[in-house]
Design a protein around this motif. Structure first.
Motif, PDB file in Angstrom:
ATOM      1  N   GLU A 186       1.005  -1.170  -0.064  1.00 27.77           N
ATOM      2  CA  GLU A 186       0.004  -0.032   0.130  1.00 27.77           C
ATOM      3  C   GLU A 186       0.970   1.329  -0.040  1.00 27.77           C
ATOM      4  OE1 GLU A 186      -2.475  -0.253   3.500  1.00 27.77           O
ATOM      5  OE2 GLU A 186      -3.854  -1.868   2.552  1.00 27.77           O
ATOM      6  N   ARG A 187       2.013   1.336   0.902  1.00 26.65           N
ATOM      7  CA  ARG A 187       2.803   2.443   1.017  1.00 26.65           C
ATOM      8  C   ARG A 187       3.995   2.108   1.835  1.00 26.65           C
ATOM      9  NH1 ARG A 187       3.055   5.679   5.200  1.00 26.65           N
ATOM     10  NH2 ARG A 187       1.696   5.409   6.934  1.00 26.65           N
ATOM     11  N   ALA A 188       5.099   2.850   1.473  1.00 28.43           N
ATOM     12  CA  ALA A 188       6.330   2.684   2.258  1.00 28.43           C
ATOM     13  C   ALA A 188       6.111   3.065   3.743  1.00 28.43           C
ATOM     14  CB  ALA A 188       7.484   3.301   1.580  1.00 28.43           C
ATOM     15  N   ALA A 189       6.718   2.467   4.837  1.00 25.55           N
ATOM     16  CA  ALA A 189       6.533   2.885   6.052  1.00 25.55           C
ATOM     17  C   ALA A 189       7.694   2.451   6.658  1.00 25.55           C
ATOM     18  CB  ALA A 189       5.448   2.181   6.676  1.00 25.55           C
ATOM     19  N   TYR A 190       7.825   3.094   8.057  1.00 24.89           N
ATOM     20  CA  TYR A 190       8.928   2.619   9.115  1.00 24.89           C
ATOM     21  C   TYR A 190       8.335   1.698  10.074  1.00 24.89           C
ATOM     22  CZ  TYR A 190       7.378   6.536  11.664  1.00 24.89           C
ATOM     23  OH  TYR A 190       6.375   7.476  12.393  1.00 24.89           O
ATOM     24  N   GLY A 191       9.114   1.079  10.673  1.00 26.96           N
ATOM     25  CA  GLY A 191       8.376   0.010  11.724  1.00 26.96           C
ATOM     26  C   GLY A 191       7.062   0.425  12.499  1.00 26.96           C
ATOM     27  N   ASP A 237      13.194  -2.705   0.118  1.00 29.33           N
ATOM     28  CA  ASP A 237      14.210  -1.725  -0.068  1.00 29.33           C
ATOM     29  C   ASP A 237      14.197  -0.978   1.241  1.00 29.33           C
ATOM     30  OD1 ASP A 237      15.161  -2.598  -2.650  1.00 29.33           O
ATOM     31  OD2 ASP A 237      13.744  -1.461  -3.646  1.00 29.33           O
ATOM     32  N   VAL A 238      15.319  -0.402   1.550  1.00 29.28           N
ATOM     33  CA  VAL A 238      15.398   0.244   2.910  1.00 29.28           C
ATOM     34  C   VAL A 238      16.219   1.721   2.496  1.00 29.28           C
ATOM     35  CG1 VAL A 238      16.142   0.333   5.223  1.00 29.28           C
ATOM     36  CG2 VAL A 238      15.471  -2.007   4.456  1.00 29.28           C
ATOM     37  N   GLU A 239      15.293   2.700   3.120  1.00 27.26           N
ATOM     38  CA  GLU A 239      16.054   4.100   2.951  1.00 27.26           C
ATOM     39  C   GLU A 239      16.013   4.943   4.324  1.00 27.26           C
ATOM     40  OE1 GLU A 239      15.040   8.390   0.905  1.00 27.26           O
ATOM     41  OE2 GLU A 239      13.523   6.628   0.311  1.00 27.26           O
ATOM     42  N   PRO A 292      17.690   8.775  16.084  1.00 24.01           N
ATOM     43  CA  PRO A 292      18.436   8.500  14.788  1.00 24.01           C
ATOM     44  C   PRO A 292      17.608   8.584  13.531  1.00 24.01           C
ATOM     45  CG  PRO A 292      18.046   6.760  16.484  1.00 24.01           C
ATOM     46  CD  PRO A 292      17.573   7.909  16.999  1.00 24.01           C
ATOM     47  N   PRO A 293      18.062   8.440  12.383  1.00 26.70           N
ATOM     48  CA  PRO A 293      17.245   8.156  11.176  1.00 26.70           C
ATOM     49  C   PRO A 293      16.319   6.983  11.214  1.00 26.70           C
ATOM     50  CG  PRO A 293      19.723   8.563  10.557  1.00 26.70           C
ATOM     51  CD  PRO A 293      19.631   8.318  11.821  1.00 26.70           C
ATOM     52  N   ARG A 294      15.194   6.934  10.611  1.00 28.74           N
ATOM     53  CA  ARG A 294      14.391   5.969  10.466  1.00 28.74           C
ATOM     54  C   ARG A 294      14.640   5.229   9.315  1.00 28.74           C
ATOM     55  NH1 ARG A 294       9.056   9.424  11.948  1.00 28.74           N
ATOM     56  NH2 ARG A 294       9.194   9.527  14.045  1.00 28.74           N
ATOM     57  N   LYS A 295      14.378   4.047   9.363  1.00 27.52           N
ATOM     58  CA  LYS A 295      14.492   2.928   8.137  1.00 27.52           C
ATOM     59  C   LYS A 295      13.200   2.858   7.676  1.00 27.52           C
ATOM     60  CE  LYS A 295      17.365  -0.531   8.468  1.00 27.52           C
ATOM     61  NZ  LYS A 295      18.119  -1.901   9.035  1.00 27.52           N
TER      62      LYS A 295
END
Length: 113
Positions: free
Chosen positions: A23-28, A62-64, A72-75
């Motif tokens: 549906e969409r990219a998301a973080y944990g 894929d992880v950004e 810290p930055p989110r994956k």
């Protein structure tokens, strides 16, 4: 019922998470919140993070790294082509199993009537 639900979710959680990422990219945390919004309140956040590590290692996402306002930055995880193939396989398997289980359930209902 809770322990049976937990056991059944173990086998399907990967597919459920891949469907959310389709549906969409998301973080944990967003993934965990999305699961809870859909009624999967029993799934622990740690379970989701462990699953994300596995699907990342298997090349399904894929992880950004995206800067965060706090900490810290989110994956951010997004479904890639291999993940889409795995999700399609999950849906085929789900359709097969749910049809067969539905038949068993219908037969059980017929015998009770």
């Amino acid at each position: 019922m809770a322990s049976q639900m937990t056991e059944m979710l173990k086998g399907t959680l990967e597919g459920i998470v891949l469907a959310l990422l389709a549906e969409r990219a998301a973080y944990g945390y967003e993934i965990t919140a999305g699961l809870r919004d859909r009624g999967f309140a029993e799934i622990a956040e740690g379970t989701v993070y462990a699953l994300l590590i596995r699907i990342e290692q298997r090349g399904l996402v894929d992880v950004e790294k995206v800067p965060s306002e706090k900490g810290p930055p989110r994956k951010v995880y997004s479904l890639n082509a291999q993940g889409r193939e795995r999700l399609a396989e999950f849906w085929r398997t789900w359709a097969f199993l749910s049809e067969r289980i539905g038949q068993l359930h219908d037969n059980d209902d017929d015998e009770r009537a």
